[in-house]
Design an enzyme around this catalytic site. Sequence first.
Site, PDB file in Angstrom:
ATOM      1  N   GLY A 124       0.827  -1.205   0.000  1.00 35.51           N
ATOM      2  CA  GLY A 124       0.000   0.000   0.000  1.00 35.51           C
ATOM      3  C   GLY A 124       0.860   1.253   0.000  1.00 35.51           C
ATOM      4  O   GLY A 124       2.097   1.177   0.100  1.00 35.51           O
ATOM      5  N   ASP A 125       0.201   2.405  -0.163  1.00 30.36           N
ATOM      6  CA  ASP A 125       0.896   3.705  -0.152  1.00 30.36           C
ATOM      7  C   ASP A 125       1.938   3.832  -1.260  1.00 30.36           C
ATOM      8  O   ASP A 125       2.948   4.510  -1.096  1.00 30.36           O
ATOM      9  CB  ASP A 125       1.581   3.961   1.218  1.00 30.36           C
ATOM     10  CG  ASP A 125       0.630   3.747   2.368  1.00 30.36           C
ATOM     11  OD1 ASP A 125      -0.501   4.235   2.270  1.00 30.36           O
ATOM     12  OD2 ASP A 125       1.001   3.077   3.357  1.00 30.36           O
ATOM     13  N   GLY A 164       1.428   5.207  -4.165  1.00 32.36           N
ATOM     14  CA  GLY A 164       1.220   6.407  -4.993  1.00 32.36           C
ATOM     15  C   GLY A 164       0.167   6.182  -6.070  1.00 32.36           C
ATOM     16  O   GLY A 164       0.207   6.823  -7.122  1.00 32.36           O
ATOM     17  N   LYS A 165      -0.776   5.296  -5.779  1.00 27.62           N
ATOM     18  CA  LYS A 165      -1.834   5.013  -6.763  1.00 27.62           C
ATOM     19  C   LYS A 165      -2.686   6.246  -7.033  1.00 27.62           C
ATOM     20  O   LYS A 165      -3.152   6.460  -8.142  1.00 27.62           O
ATOM     21  CB  LYS A 165      -2.743   3.878  -6.254  1.00 27.62           C
ATOM     22  CG  LYS A 165      -2.023   2.567  -6.056  1.00 27.62           C
ATOM     23  CD  LYS A 165      -2.918   1.536  -5.421  1.00 27.62           C
ATOM     24  CE  LYS A 165      -3.261   1.805  -3.977  1.00 27.62           C
ATOM     25  NZ  LYS A 165      -2.133   1.711  -3.021  1.00 27.62           N
ATOM     26  N   LYS A 173      -1.930   9.415  -7.178  1.00 25.70           N
ATOM     27  CA  LYS A 173      -1.336  10.299  -8.191  1.00 25.70           C
ATOM     28  C   LYS A 173      -1.495   9.691  -9.591  1.00 25.70           C
ATOM     29  O   LYS A 173      -1.852  10.379 -10.543  1.00 25.70           O
ATOM     30  CB  LYS A 173       0.148  10.537  -7.889  1.00 25.70           C
ATOM     31  CG  LYS A 173       0.850  11.097  -9.097  1.00 25.70           C
ATOM     32  CD  LYS A 173       2.238  11.569  -8.921  1.00 25.70           C
ATOM     33  CE  LYS A 173       2.798  11.870 -10.320  1.00 25.70           C
ATOM     34  NZ  LYS A 173       4.059  12.539 -10.313  1.00 25.70           N
ATOM     35  N   GLY A 179      -5.641   5.988   1.993  1.00 26.73           N
ATOM     36  CA  GLY A 179      -5.430   7.437   1.922  1.00 26.73           C
ATOM     37  C   GLY A 179      -4.708   7.717   0.628  1.00 26.73           C
ATOM     38  O   GLY A 179      -3.552   7.356   0.480  1.00 26.73           O
ATOM     39  N   HIS A 180      -5.409   8.279  -0.338  1.00 20.46           N
ATOM     40  CA  HIS A 180      -4.800   8.535  -1.638  1.00 20.46           C
ATOM     41  C   HIS A 180      -4.509  10.022  -1.767  1.00 20.46           C
ATOM     42  O   HIS A 180      -5.416  10.846  -1.770  1.00 20.46           O
ATOM     43  CB  HIS A 180      -5.722   8.047  -2.764  1.00 20.46           C
ATOM     44  CG  HIS A 180      -5.833   6.557  -2.798  1.00 20.46           C
ATOM     45  ND1 HIS A 180      -6.649   5.858  -3.635  1.00 20.46           N
ATOM     46  CD2 HIS A 180      -5.182   5.614  -2.067  1.00 20.46           C
ATOM     47  CE1 HIS A 180      -6.505   4.560  -3.437  1.00 20.46           C
ATOM     48  NE2 HIS A 180      -5.623   4.393  -2.477  1.00 20.46           N
ATOM     49  N   THR A 181      -3.220  10.335  -1.852  1.00 23.19           N
ATOM     50  CA  THR A 181      -2.833  11.742  -1.912  1.00 23.19           C
ATOM     51  C   THR A 181      -2.830  12.217  -3.359  1.00 23.19           C
ATOM     52  O   THR A 181      -2.244  11.580  -4.225  1.00 23.19           O
ATOM     53  CB  THR A 181      -1.432  11.923  -1.289  1.00 23.19           C
ATOM     54  OG1 THR A 181      -1.472  11.351   0.014  1.00 23.19           O
ATOM     55  CG2 THR A 181      -1.055  13.395  -1.194  1.00 23.19           C
ATOM     56  N   GLN A 216      -4.895  -0.090  -0.987  1.00 24.03           N
ATOM     57  CA  GLN A 216      -3.903  -0.960  -0.342  1.00 24.03           C
ATOM     58  C   GLN A 216      -2.989  -1.603  -1.398  1.00 24.03           C
ATOM     59  O   GLN A 216      -2.919  -1.093  -2.499  1.00 24.03           O
ATOM     60  CB  GLN A 216      -4.580  -2.045   0.525  1.00 24.03           C
ATOM     61  CG  GLN A 216      -5.247  -1.511   1.773  1.00 24.03           C
ATOM     62  CD  GLN A 216      -6.646  -0.978   1.549  1.00 24.03           C
ATOM     63  OE1 GLN A 216      -7.435  -1.616   0.881  1.00 24.03           O
ATOM     64  NE2 GLN A 216      -6.950   0.173   2.100  1.00 24.03           N
ATOM     65  N   THR A 243      -1.324   8.556   5.620  1.00 26.89           N
ATOM     66  CA  THR A 243      -2.309   9.594   5.276  1.00 26.89           C
ATOM     67  C   THR A 243      -3.550   9.446   6.155  1.00 26.89           C
ATOM     68  O   THR A 243      -4.234  10.415   6.467  1.00 26.89           O
ATOM     69  CB  THR A 243      -2.743   9.440   3.789  1.00 26.89           C
ATOM     70  OG1 THR A 243      -1.591   9.157   3.015  1.00 26.89           O
ATOM     71  CG2 THR A 243      -3.427  10.668   3.258  1.00 26.89           C
TER      72      THR A 243
HETATM   73  P1  IMP Z   1      -7.176  -2.596   8.176  1.00 27.41           P
HETATM   74  O1  IMP Z   1      -7.304  -2.589   6.697  1.00 27.41           O
HETATM   75  O2  IMP Z   1      -7.509  -1.280   8.824  1.00 27.41           O
HETATM   76  O3  IMP Z   1      -7.896  -3.744   8.806  1.00 27.41           O
HETATM   77  O4  IMP Z   1      -5.628  -2.808   8.543  1.00 27.41           O
HETATM   78  C1  IMP Z   1      -4.961  -4.046   8.279  1.00 27.41           C
HETATM   79  C2  IMP Z   1      -3.516  -3.796   7.844  1.00 27.41           C
HETATM   80  O5  IMP Z   1      -3.490  -3.177   6.565  1.00 27.41           O
HETATM   81  C3  IMP Z   1      -2.746  -2.847   8.773  1.00 27.41           C
HETATM   82  O6  IMP Z   1      -1.388  -3.263   8.808  1.00 27.41           O
HETATM   83  C4  IMP Z   1      -2.840  -1.509   8.074  1.00 27.41           C
HETATM   84  O7  IMP Z   1      -1.778  -0.649   8.410  1.00 27.41           O
HETATM   85  C5  IMP Z   1      -2.774  -1.948   6.619  1.00 27.41           C
HETATM   86  N1  IMP Z   1      -3.431  -1.012   5.712  1.00 27.41           N
HETATM   87  C6  IMP Z   1      -4.756  -0.856   5.508  1.00 27.41           C
HETATM   88  N2  IMP Z   1      -4.990   0.097   4.599  1.00 27.41           N
HETATM   89  C7  IMP Z   1      -3.795   0.540   4.201  1.00 27.41           C
HETATM   90  C8  IMP Z   1      -3.384   1.505   3.234  1.00 27.41           C
HETATM   91  O8  IMP Z   1      -4.186   2.152   2.542  1.00 27.41           O
HETATM   92  N3  IMP Z   1      -2.050   1.693   3.113  1.00 27.41           N
HETATM   93  C9  IMP Z   1      -1.141   0.969   3.829  1.00 27.41           C
HETATM   94  N4  IMP Z   1      -1.472   0.054   4.730  1.00 27.41           N
HETATM   95  C10 IMP Z   1      -2.797  -0.168   4.912  1.00 27.41           C
END
Ligand code: IMP
Length: 427
Positions: free
Chosen positions: A12-13, A15-16, A18, A40-42, A223, A298
Amino acid sequence: MPVIAVIGAQWGDEGKGKVVDMLAEKAGVVVRFAGGDNAGHTVVNQYGTFGLHLIPSGIFYSHTVCIMGNGMVINPSVLIDEIDQLNRRDVATKQLFISDRAHVIMPYHTLLDGLEEKWRGGKALGTTGRGIGPAYADKVARMGIRTGDLLDKEAFLERLRSILDYKNAILTKVYEVSPLSLDTIYGQYCQYGERLAPYIREITIMLEEALAREELVLLEGAQGALLDPDFGTYPYTTSSSPLAEGSCLGAGLSPTRIDRILGVFKAYCTRVGGGPMPTELGDETGDLLRESGHEYGTTTGRPRRCGWFDAVAARFSSRINGFTGAAITRLDVLDALPRLKICVGYKLNGQTIDYFPSSIAALDRCQPIYEELPGWQVPISHIRDYEQLPVEAQQYVARLEELISCPMNLISVGAAREQTIHKMPIL
Ligand code: IMP
Protein backbone atom coordinates in the site's frame (compact mmCIF):
# COMPACT_ATOMS: atom_id res chain seq x y z
CA MET A 1 -11.13 2.52 -25.17
CA PRO A 2 -9.89 -0.04 -22.71
CA VAL A 3 -10.24 -0.87 -19.06
CA ILE A 4 -7.08 -0.33 -17.00
CA ALA A 5 -6.73 -1.63 -13.45
CA VAL A 6 -4.30 0.38 -11.30
CA ILE A 7 -3.01 -1.91 -8.58
CA GLY A 8 -0.85 -1.35 -5.52
CA ALA A 9 2.04 -3.79 -5.90
CA GLN A 10 3.58 -3.70 -2.41
CA TRP A 11 2.12 -2.98 1.04
CA GLY A 12 0.00 0.00 0.00
CA ASP A 13 0.90 3.71 -0.15
CA GLU A 14 2.67 3.24 -3.48
CA GLY A 15 1.22 6.41 -4.99
CA LYS A 16 -1.83 5.01 -6.76
CA GLY A 17 -3.74 8.25 -6.11
CA LYS A 18 -1.34 10.30 -8.19
CA VAL A 19 -1.29 7.74 -11.01
CA VAL A 20 -5.09 7.52 -11.14
CA ASP A 21 -5.48 11.29 -10.94
CA MET A 22 -3.16 11.58 -13.93
CA LEU A 23 -4.74 8.85 -16.04
CA ALA A 24 -8.23 10.05 -15.16
CA GLU A 25 -7.81 13.03 -17.46
CA LYS A 26 -8.74 10.80 -20.37
CA ALA A 27 -11.09 8.51 -18.46
CA GLY A 28 -14.86 8.38 -18.70
CA VAL A 29 -15.15 6.43 -15.47
CA VAL A 30 -13.02 5.68 -12.40
CA VAL A 31 -14.19 2.90 -10.10
CA ARG A 32 -12.67 2.35 -6.67
CA PHE A 33 -13.17 -1.34 -6.06
CA ALA A 34 -11.95 -2.29 -2.57
CA GLY A 35 -11.29 -1.15 0.97
CA GLY A 36 -12.72 1.80 2.81
CA ASP A 37 -11.34 4.78 4.67
CA ASN A 38 -8.32 2.72 5.72
CA ALA A 39 -6.90 4.00 2.43
CA GLY A 40 -5.43 7.44 1.92
CA HIS A 41 -4.80 8.54 -1.64
CA THR A 42 -2.83 11.74 -1.91
CA VAL A 43 -3.55 13.91 -4.91
CA VAL A 44 -1.75 17.18 -5.67
CA ASN A 45 -3.21 19.34 -8.45
CA GLN A 46 -4.41 22.85 -9.30
CA TYR A 47 -6.97 22.74 -6.48
CA GLY A 48 -4.33 21.97 -3.84
CA THR A 49 -3.32 18.87 -1.91
CA PHE A 50 -5.98 16.30 -1.01
CA GLY A 51 -5.92 13.14 1.08
CA LEU A 52 -8.84 11.12 -0.28
CA HIS A 53 -9.92 8.14 1.78
CA LEU A 54 -13.03 7.00 -0.03
CA ILE A 55 -13.79 9.05 -3.12
CA PRO A 56 -12.03 7.87 -6.31
CA SER A 57 -9.03 9.96 -7.35
CA GLY A 58 -10.72 10.91 -10.65
CA ILE A 59 -13.04 13.35 -8.88
CA PHE A 60 -11.03 16.40 -9.98
CA TYR A 61 -12.13 16.10 -13.63
CA SER A 62 -15.66 17.32 -14.25
CA HIS A 63 -16.12 14.90 -17.18
CA THR A 64 -15.09 11.81 -15.20
CA VAL A 65 -17.72 9.68 -13.50
CA CYS A 66 -16.44 8.37 -10.16
CA ILE A 67 -17.92 5.20 -8.78
CA MET A 68 -17.50 3.71 -5.33
CA GLY A 69 -17.84 0.04 -6.16
CA ASN A 70 -19.68 -2.83 -4.51
CA GLY A 71 -16.35 -4.13 -3.18
CA MET A 72 -15.92 -1.15 -0.87
CA VAL A 73 -16.97 -0.70 2.75
CA ILE A 74 -18.15 2.85 3.30
CA ASN A 75 -18.31 4.88 6.46
CA PRO A 76 -21.09 7.36 5.58
CA SER A 77 -19.96 9.99 8.04
CA VAL A 78 -16.42 9.99 6.59
CA LEU A 79 -17.84 10.08 3.07
CA ILE A 80 -20.13 13.03 3.78
CA ASP A 81 -17.21 14.85 5.32
CA GLU A 82 -15.08 14.15 2.26
CA ILE A 83 -17.83 15.35 -0.10
CA ASP A 84 -18.27 18.55 1.95
CA GLN A 85 -14.54 19.20 2.02
CA LEU A 86 -14.24 18.80 -1.75
CA ASN A 87 -17.27 21.04 -2.37
CA ARG A 88 -15.87 23.71 -0.05
CA ARG A 89 -12.70 23.71 -2.16
CA ASP A 90 -14.69 24.06 -5.42
CA VAL A 91 -14.46 20.44 -6.49
CA ALA A 92 -17.90 19.27 -7.64
CA THR A 93 -19.21 15.83 -6.72
CA LYS A 94 -22.14 15.66 -9.16
CA GLN A 95 -20.38 12.86 -11.02
CA LEU A 96 -19.96 10.70 -7.91
CA PHE A 97 -21.97 7.47 -7.56
CA ILE A 98 -22.07 4.77 -4.91
CA SER A 99 -22.93 1.17 -5.63
CA ASP A 100 -26.09 0.14 -3.80
CA ARG A 101 -24.28 -3.14 -3.11
CA ALA A 102 -21.35 -1.55 -1.24
CA HIS A 103 -21.35 -2.30 2.48
CA VAL A 104 -21.74 0.29 5.21
CA ILE A 105 -19.41 0.69 8.17
CA MET A 106 -21.55 0.82 11.30
CA PRO A 107 -20.55 2.16 14.74
CA TYR A 108 -20.12 -1.39 16.06
CA HIS A 109 -17.55 -2.11 13.34
CA THR A 110 -15.21 0.67 14.44
CA LEU A 111 -15.83 -0.18 18.09
CA LEU A 112 -15.11 -3.88 17.54
CA ASP A 113 -12.01 -3.12 15.44
CA GLY A 114 -10.49 -1.42 18.50
CA LEU A 115 -11.71 -4.05 20.97
CA GLU A 116 -10.44 -6.94 18.84
CA GLU A 117 -7.03 -5.30 18.51
CA LYS A 118 -6.88 -4.87 22.28
CA TRP A 119 -7.90 -8.52 22.72
CA ARG A 120 -4.98 -9.57 20.47
CA GLY A 121 -2.60 -7.78 22.83
CA GLY A 122 1.02 -8.21 21.72
CA LYS A 123 -0.23 -9.90 18.54
CA ALA A 124 -2.30 -6.88 17.43
CA LEU A 125 -2.40 -6.52 13.65
CA GLY A 126 -1.93 -2.76 13.70
CA THR A 127 -5.16 -2.08 11.80
CA THR A 128 -6.16 1.45 10.90
CA GLY A 129 -8.99 1.20 13.43
CA ARG A 130 -11.60 2.16 10.82
CA GLY A 131 -13.80 -0.91 11.27
CA ILE A 132 -12.67 -2.45 7.99
CA GLY A 133 -12.08 -6.04 9.17
CA PRO A 134 -15.35 -6.28 11.16
CA ALA A 135 -17.34 -4.82 8.22
CA TYR A 136 -15.95 -7.33 5.72
CA ALA A 137 -16.41 -10.13 8.26
CA ASP A 138 -20.09 -9.17 8.49
CA LYS A 139 -20.36 -9.10 4.71
CA VAL A 140 -19.29 -12.72 4.36
CA ALA A 141 -21.19 -13.73 7.48
CA ARG A 142 -24.26 -12.28 5.73
CA MET A 143 -24.75 -9.83 8.53
CA GLY A 144 -23.85 -6.66 6.67
CA ILE A 145 -25.84 -3.57 5.81
CA ARG A 146 -25.49 -2.25 2.29
CA THR A 147 -25.84 1.32 1.11
CA GLY A 148 -29.03 0.36 -0.72
CA ASP A 149 -30.53 -0.80 2.60
CA LEU A 150 -30.38 2.77 3.93
CA LEU A 151 -32.92 3.83 1.32
CA ASP A 152 -35.73 1.62 2.66
CA LYS A 153 -36.20 2.84 6.21
CA GLU A 154 -38.66 0.19 7.37
CA ALA A 155 -36.65 -2.76 6.11
CA PHE A 156 -33.49 -1.11 7.43
CA LEU A 157 -34.96 -0.85 10.94
CA GLU A 158 -35.84 -4.54 10.99
CA ARG A 159 -32.43 -5.60 9.73
CA LEU A 160 -30.56 -3.28 12.06
CA ARG A 161 -32.62 -4.47 15.06
CA SER A 162 -31.72 -8.11 14.57
CA ILE A 163 -28.04 -7.42 13.78
CA LEU A 164 -27.65 -5.03 16.70
CA ASP A 165 -29.17 -7.57 19.13
CA TYR A 166 -26.34 -9.90 18.19
CA LYS A 167 -23.62 -7.21 18.22
CA ASN A 168 -24.76 -5.97 21.62
CA ALA A 169 -24.55 -9.51 22.99
CA ILE A 170 -20.91 -9.64 21.84
CA LEU A 171 -20.16 -6.16 23.16
CA THR A 172 -21.66 -6.75 26.60
CA LYS A 173 -20.89 -10.44 27.17
CA VAL A 174 -17.50 -10.86 25.51
CA TYR A 175 -15.98 -7.40 25.79
CA GLU A 176 -18.01 -6.24 28.79
CA VAL A 177 -18.66 -2.77 27.37
CA SER A 178 -21.95 -0.86 27.13
CA PRO A 179 -24.46 -1.82 24.43
CA LEU A 180 -25.16 0.52 21.51
CA SER A 181 -28.54 2.21 21.14
CA LEU A 182 -30.77 1.11 18.27
CA ASP A 183 -32.60 4.45 18.20
CA THR A 184 -29.42 6.50 18.00
CA ILE A 185 -27.84 4.43 15.23
CA TYR A 186 -31.10 4.15 13.31
CA GLY A 187 -31.72 7.91 13.46
CA GLN A 188 -28.17 8.75 12.47
CA TYR A 189 -27.99 6.26 9.58
CA CYS A 190 -31.42 7.31 8.23
CA GLN A 191 -30.00 10.83 7.99
CA TYR A 192 -26.91 9.54 6.22
CA GLY A 193 -29.18 7.61 3.86
CA GLU A 194 -31.15 10.76 3.01
CA ARG A 195 -27.99 12.74 2.39
CA LEU A 196 -26.37 10.05 0.24
CA ALA A 197 -29.52 8.91 -1.61
CA PRO A 198 -28.77 10.97 -4.76
CA TYR A 199 -25.44 9.17 -5.12
CA ILE A 200 -26.57 5.58 -4.46
CA ARG A 201 -27.55 3.47 -7.44
CA GLU A 202 -27.23 0.29 -9.46
CA ILE A 203 -23.84 0.51 -11.11
CA THR A 204 -23.43 -2.40 -13.52
CA ILE A 205 -25.65 -0.87 -16.21
CA MET A 206 -23.78 2.42 -15.94
CA LEU A 207 -20.48 0.63 -16.48
CA GLU A 208 -21.83 -1.40 -19.38
CA GLU A 209 -23.03 1.80 -21.04
CA ALA A 210 -19.65 3.49 -20.55
CA LEU A 211 -17.92 0.49 -22.14
CA ALA A 212 -20.40 0.52 -25.03
CA ARG A 213 -19.46 4.19 -25.59
CA GLU A 214 -15.83 3.01 -25.65
CA GLU A 215 -14.84 5.25 -22.76
CA LEU A 216 -11.65 4.63 -20.82
CA VAL A 217 -12.50 2.96 -17.51
CA LEU A 218 -9.99 2.97 -14.65
CA LEU A 219 -10.26 0.52 -11.79
CA GLU A 220 -8.60 2.17 -8.81
CA GLY A 221 -7.06 -0.18 -6.29
CA ALA A 222 -6.60 0.52 -2.61
CA GLN A 223 -3.90 -0.96 -0.34
CA GLY A 224 -1.41 -3.31 -2.01
CA ALA A 225 -0.97 -6.90 -3.15
CA LEU A 226 1.05 -7.91 -0.08
CA LEU A 227 -1.94 -6.95 2.11
CA ASP A 228 -4.25 -9.31 0.21
CA PRO A 229 -5.95 -11.78 2.58
CA ASP A 230 -5.06 -14.73 0.33
CA PHE A 231 -1.62 -13.84 -0.98
CA GLY A 232 -0.38 -11.24 1.50
CA THR A 233 1.34 -11.72 4.83
CA TYR A 234 -1.73 -13.28 6.45
CA PRO A 235 -2.99 -12.54 9.09
CA TYR A 236 -1.18 -9.21 8.85
CA THR A 237 -3.28 -8.17 5.90
CA THR A 238 -6.34 -6.13 5.20
CA SER A 239 -9.73 -7.77 4.62
CA SER A 240 -10.52 -7.12 0.95
CA SER A 241 -8.56 -8.07 -2.13
CA PRO A 242 -6.38 -5.27 -3.53
CA LEU A 243 -5.37 -7.53 -6.46
CA ALA A 244 -6.28 -7.19 -10.13
CA GLU A 245 -8.50 -10.22 -9.53
CA GLY A 246 -10.34 -8.25 -6.83
CA SER A 247 -10.92 -5.37 -9.23
CA CYS A 248 -13.38 -7.42 -11.30
CA LEU A 249 -15.39 -8.54 -8.32
CA GLY A 250 -15.28 -5.21 -6.53
CA ALA A 251 -16.33 -3.18 -9.57
CA GLY A 252 -18.79 -5.66 -11.09
CA LEU A 253 -16.84 -6.25 -14.31
CA SER A 254 -15.94 -9.48 -16.02
CA PRO A 255 -12.21 -10.38 -16.15
CA THR A 256 -12.56 -10.47 -19.95
CA ARG A 257 -13.11 -6.70 -19.95
CA ILE A 258 -9.76 -5.79 -18.42
CA ASP A 259 -7.15 -4.80 -21.01
CA ARG A 260 -4.23 -3.53 -18.96
CA ILE A 261 -3.06 -4.08 -15.41
CA LEU A 262 -0.71 -1.40 -14.16
CA GLY A 263 1.27 -2.32 -11.05
CA VAL A 264 2.30 0.69 -8.97
CA PHE A 265 5.59 0.20 -7.11
CA LYS A 266 7.41 2.61 -4.89
CA ALA A 267 11.16 2.82 -5.66
CA TYR A 268 11.76 1.36 -2.18
CA CYS A 269 9.46 -0.44 0.29
CA THR A 270 7.21 0.83 3.05
CA ARG A 271 4.72 -0.81 5.35
CA VAL A 272 2.39 0.44 8.11
CA GLY A 273 1.16 -1.78 10.93
CA GLY A 274 2.46 -5.19 12.00
CA GLY A 275 3.77 -8.15 10.03
CA PRO A 276 7.03 -9.22 8.41
CA MET A 277 8.96 -6.98 6.02
CA PRO A 278 12.29 -8.59 5.10
CA THR A 279 14.04 -5.43 3.82
CA GLU A 280 13.00 -3.13 6.68
CA LEU A 281 15.79 -0.77 7.76
CA GLY A 282 16.08 0.16 11.42
CA ASP A 283 19.03 2.48 10.74
CA GLU A 284 19.65 6.04 9.53
CA THR A 285 18.97 5.04 5.89
CA GLY A 286 15.47 3.98 6.97
CA ASP A 287 15.07 7.31 8.77
CA LEU A 288 16.29 9.19 5.71
CA LEU A 289 13.76 7.42 3.47
CA ARG A 290 11.00 8.19 5.99
CA GLU A 291 11.87 11.85 6.28
CA SER A 292 12.62 12.63 2.65
CA GLY A 293 9.63 10.56 1.49
CA HIS A 294 7.32 12.02 4.20
CA GLU A 295 6.48 8.43 5.01
CA TYR A 296 3.72 8.97 7.52
CA GLY A 297 0.27 7.40 7.06
CA THR A 298 -2.31 9.59 5.28
CA THR A 299 -5.06 7.97 7.34
CA THR A 300 -3.50 7.43 10.77
CA GLY A 301 -0.35 9.59 10.69
CA ARG A 302 1.67 6.57 11.84
CA PRO A 303 5.34 6.52 10.75
CA ARG A 304 5.77 4.00 7.95
CA ARG A 305 8.39 1.29 8.19
CA CYS A 306 10.89 1.87 5.38
CA GLY A 307 13.32 -0.42 3.58
CA TRP A 308 15.04 -1.31 0.32
CA PHE A 309 13.15 -2.43 -2.76
CA ASP A 310 12.24 -6.10 -2.40
CA ALA A 311 12.34 -7.70 -5.83
CA VAL A 312 11.37 -11.13 -4.50
CA ALA A 313 8.09 -9.65 -3.21
CA ALA A 314 7.76 -7.56 -6.39
CA ARG A 315 8.08 -10.58 -8.70
CA PHE A 316 5.52 -12.43 -6.59
CA SER A 317 3.18 -9.45 -6.82
CA SER A 318 3.69 -9.23 -10.57
CA ARG A 319 2.99 -12.95 -10.95
CA ILE A 320 -0.26 -13.00 -8.98
CA ASN A 321 -1.57 -9.79 -10.56
CA GLY A 322 -0.39 -10.38 -14.12
CA PHE A 323 0.91 -6.84 -14.55
CA THR A 324 1.10 -5.71 -18.14
CA GLY A 325 3.11 -2.66 -17.10
CA ALA A 326 4.46 -0.84 -14.07
CA ALA A 327 4.72 2.63 -12.61
CA ILE A 328 7.58 3.40 -10.28
CA THR A 329 6.98 6.21 -7.84
CA ARG A 330 9.12 8.36 -5.55
CA LEU A 331 12.33 7.73 -7.43
CA ASP A 332 13.42 11.21 -6.33
CA VAL A 333 13.36 10.12 -2.66
CA LEU A 334 16.52 8.11 -3.40
CA ASP A 335 18.37 11.21 -4.69
CA ALA A 336 20.65 11.64 -1.68
CA LEU A 337 21.81 8.05 -1.31
CA PRO A 338 25.34 7.15 -2.45
CA ARG A 339 24.57 3.41 -2.78
CA LEU A 340 21.27 1.63 -3.38
CA LYS A 341 20.34 -1.90 -2.54
CA ILE A 342 17.80 -4.21 -4.15
CA CYS A 343 16.80 -7.46 -2.48
CA VAL A 344 17.10 -10.20 -5.11
CA GLY A 345 16.69 -13.30 -2.95
CA TYR A 346 16.23 -14.48 0.63
CA LYS A 347 18.35 -16.69 2.86
CA LEU A 348 16.04 -19.01 4.75
CA ASN A 349 17.38 -21.70 7.08
CA GLY A 350 20.75 -21.60 5.33
CA GLN A 351 19.20 -21.99 1.85
CA THR A 352 18.84 -19.34 -0.84
CA ILE A 353 15.25 -18.96 -2.00
CA ASP A 354 13.74 -16.73 -4.66
CA TYR A 355 10.06 -17.03 -3.75
CA PHE A 356 7.86 -15.21 -1.25
CA PRO A 357 6.97 -17.71 1.52
CA SER A 358 3.32 -18.00 2.53
CA SER A 359 4.20 -18.49 6.20
CA ILE A 360 4.83 -15.31 8.15
CA ALA A 361 7.11 -17.24 10.53
CA ALA A 362 9.28 -18.21 7.55
CA LEU A 363 9.16 -14.71 6.08
CA ASP A 364 10.19 -13.32 9.45
CA ARG A 365 13.30 -15.50 9.34
CA CYS A 366 14.19 -14.53 5.76
CA GLN A 367 17.42 -12.56 5.44
CA PRO A 368 17.55 -10.39 2.35
CA ILE A 369 20.27 -10.99 -0.23
CA TYR A 370 21.19 -7.64 -1.73
CA GLU A 371 22.58 -6.44 -4.97
CA GLU A 372 24.18 -2.97 -4.81
CA LEU A 373 23.99 -0.21 -7.35
CA PRO A 374 25.51 3.28 -7.32
CA GLY A 375 23.23 6.20 -6.41
CA TRP A 376 22.97 9.37 -8.55
CA GLN A 377 23.17 11.99 -5.79
CA VAL A 378 21.66 14.85 -7.80
CA PRO A 379 18.05 16.12 -7.75
CA ILE A 380 15.82 14.56 -10.43
CA SER A 381 12.36 16.03 -9.64
CA HIS A 382 12.58 18.50 -12.55
CA ILE A 383 13.34 15.82 -15.18
CA ARG A 384 10.58 14.80 -17.63
CA ASP A 385 12.48 12.65 -20.17
CA TYR A 386 13.88 9.25 -19.33
CA GLU A 387 17.07 9.95 -21.27
CA GLN A 388 17.70 13.03 -19.13
CA LEU A 389 17.85 10.96 -15.93
CA PRO A 390 21.37 10.40 -14.57
CA VAL A 391 22.77 7.17 -15.91
CA GLU A 392 22.71 5.62 -12.39
CA ALA A 393 18.97 6.33 -12.10
CA GLN A 394 18.40 4.76 -15.53
CA GLN A 395 20.41 1.73 -14.39
CA TYR A 396 18.32 1.43 -11.24
CA VAL A 397 15.03 1.65 -13.16
CA ALA A 398 16.26 -0.80 -15.80
CA ARG A 399 17.24 -3.30 -13.11
CA LEU A 400 13.84 -3.03 -11.44
CA GLU A 401 12.15 -3.48 -14.81
CA GLU A 402 14.19 -6.61 -15.40
CA LEU A 403 13.47 -8.01 -11.95
CA ILE A 404 9.73 -7.26 -12.03
CA SER A 405 9.57 -8.63 -15.59
CA CYS A 406 7.21 -6.09 -17.05
CA PRO A 407 7.70 -2.84 -18.95
CA MET A 408 8.01 0.38 -16.98
CA ASN A 409 5.38 2.80 -18.25
CA LEU A 410 5.64 5.68 -15.79
CA ILE A 411 8.25 7.05 -13.44
CA SER A 412 7.15 9.54 -10.82
CA VAL A 413 9.72 12.02 -9.54
CA GLY A 414 7.50 14.22 -7.36
CA ALA A 415 3.98 14.57 -6.00
CA ALA A 416 2.59 16.89 -8.70
CA ARG A 417 0.89 15.53 -11.84
CA GLU A 418 3.55 16.96 -14.14
CA GLN A 419 6.44 15.46 -12.16
CA THR A 420 6.18 12.32 -14.21
CA ILE A 421 8.31 10.64 -16.85
CA HIS A 422 6.26 8.82 -19.47
CA LYS A 423 8.74 6.11 -20.37
CA MET A 424 6.46 3.92 -22.43
CA PRO A 425 2.77 4.36 -23.37
CA ILE A 426 0.36 2.26 -21.28
CA LEU A 427 -1.96 1.68 -24.21
P1 IMP B 1 -7.18 -2.60 8.18
O1 IMP B 1 -7.30 -2.59 6.70
O2 IMP B 1 -7.51 -1.28 8.82
O3 IMP B 1 -7.90 -3.74 8.81
O4 IMP B 1 -5.63 -2.81 8.54
C1 IMP B 1 -4.96 -4.05 8.28
C2 IMP B 1 -3.52 -3.80 7.84
O5 IMP B 1 -3.49 -3.18 6.56
C3 IMP B 1 -2.75 -2.85 8.77
O6 IMP B 1 -1.39 -3.26 8.81
C4 IMP B 1 -2.84 -1.51 8.07
O7 IMP B 1 -1.78 -0.65 8.41
C5 IMP B 1 -2.77 -1.95 6.62
N1 IMP B 1 -3.43 -1.01 5.71
C6 IMP B 1 -4.76 -0.86 5.51
N2 IMP B 1 -4.99 0.10 4.60
C7 IMP B 1 -3.79 0.54 4.20
C8 IMP B 1 -3.38 1.50 3.23
O8 IMP B 1 -4.19 2.15 2.54
N3 IMP B 1 -2.05 1.69 3.11
C9 IMP B 1 -1.14 0.97 3.83
N4 IMP B 1 -1.47 0.05 4.73
C10 IMP B 1 -2.80 -0.17 4.91
